[in-house]
Enzyme design. Sequence first.
Site, PDB file in Angstrom:
ATOM      1  N   ASN A  89       0.811  -1.226   0.000  1.00  6.18           N
ATOM      2  CA  ASN A  89       0.000   0.000   0.000  1.00  6.18           C
ATOM      3  C   ASN A  89       0.845   1.277   0.000  1.00  6.18           C
ATOM      4  O   ASN A  89       0.458   2.274  -0.591  1.00  6.18           O
ATOM      5  CB  ASN A  89      -0.918  -0.006   1.228  1.00  6.18           C
ATOM      6  CG  ASN A  89      -1.472   1.377   1.514  1.00  6.18           C
ATOM      7  OD1 ASN A  89      -2.372   1.860   0.822  1.00  6.18           O
ATOM      8  ND2 ASN A  89      -0.913   2.048   2.516  1.00  6.18           N
ATOM      9  N   TYR A 153       3.942   9.841 -11.444  1.00  2.00           N
ATOM     10  CA  TYR A 153       3.028   9.087 -10.582  1.00  2.00           C
ATOM     11  C   TYR A 153       2.135   8.180 -11.440  1.00  2.00           C
ATOM     12  O   TYR A 153       1.991   6.986 -11.148  1.00  2.00           O
ATOM     13  CB  TYR A 153       2.190  10.058  -9.748  1.00  2.00           C
ATOM     14  CG  TYR A 153       1.245   9.397  -8.769  1.00  2.00           C
ATOM     15  CD1 TYR A 153       1.710   8.852  -7.576  1.00  2.00           C
ATOM     16  CD2 TYR A 153      -0.122   9.319  -9.037  1.00  2.00           C
ATOM     17  CE1 TYR A 153       0.841   8.248  -6.680  1.00  2.00           C
ATOM     18  CE2 TYR A 153      -0.996   8.713  -8.141  1.00  2.00           C
ATOM     19  CZ  TYR A 153      -0.513   8.186  -6.964  1.00  2.00           C
ATOM     20  OH  TYR A 153      -1.373   7.581  -6.080  1.00  2.00           O
TER      21      TYR A 153
END
Length: 255
Positions: A89, A153
Amino acid sequence: MSLSGKVVIVTGASSGIGAATALEFAKHGAKVTLVGRNEANLKASVASCKAANSKADLLPIIADITVDAKRIINETVEKYGQLDVLVNNAGIFEVGNILDIDVDQFDRIFNTNLRAVFLLTKLAAPHLIKTQGNIVNVSSVTGLRAFPGLSTYCASKAALDHFTRCIALDLAPHKVRVNGVGPGVIVTDIHARRGLTPEGVAEYLELCKQTHALGRVGEPKEVADAIIFLASDNASFITGAVIPIDGGKHAMCPR
Ligand code: NAP
């Protein structure tokens, strides 16, 4: 749901989606390794898990996933003797147009969002094969759709999605499932961490009502619930899937 007694690693458990995920696993009776760098925040996450389940068996590890992957896997297996679920995560978010950003941003983003995931996956795989466990990767709607000012990203999450599918195929013969979730905008500290003021965050979240089909942003628990589902036997025939948890954002297109 049969997560009781399962040994789970959640990276980035000191904040946001990871903290909510560790909490849900603890509520289900899993043994949870919580990984993060910020000691105070990690302690707060452990306290929340304990408050929800006083019998929760927890292993907080203060670690940087870009350098400590081996220690994270080893300490977990040393304490619990096995590993059933890896939740990748932890991630970082940075913005910038290609005309302005430099290669350092690319290296930071890819080191955290992809290289560390590669290493944790590689080191966890032999243990997951023994338990016929599974992996859940936390990606983003940006892995599926392109946005301006977010190239590094977006590319890191697109790469993560394909990594998820490829590793699902590598590990399928060993009965290890590998899936992902693709959150839309979720209310966490990630927005302040990229440098927005509290007013800037509020303005951005307000704007997001128009960019999510359901007319709102998401809560960390809504992503955690999907991770719990994918990690559980209820998802026993699902592998190589990245499920959007984004209020329909991935399905929208400006017109
Ligand atoms: P967050 O609140 O900023 O939390 C990020 C977590 O990652 C923190 O626990 C942080 O730990 C950890 N982390 C970052 N780099 C690390 C490193 N090198 N080593 C160890 N831990 C590290 O963000 P979030 O929103 O919950 O994000 C979680 C995941 O969801 C990320 O992969 C993100 O890309 C993805 N996501 C978020 C959104 C959103 O809108 N929130 C949308 C799509 C996808 P410390 O604070 O302890 O350093």
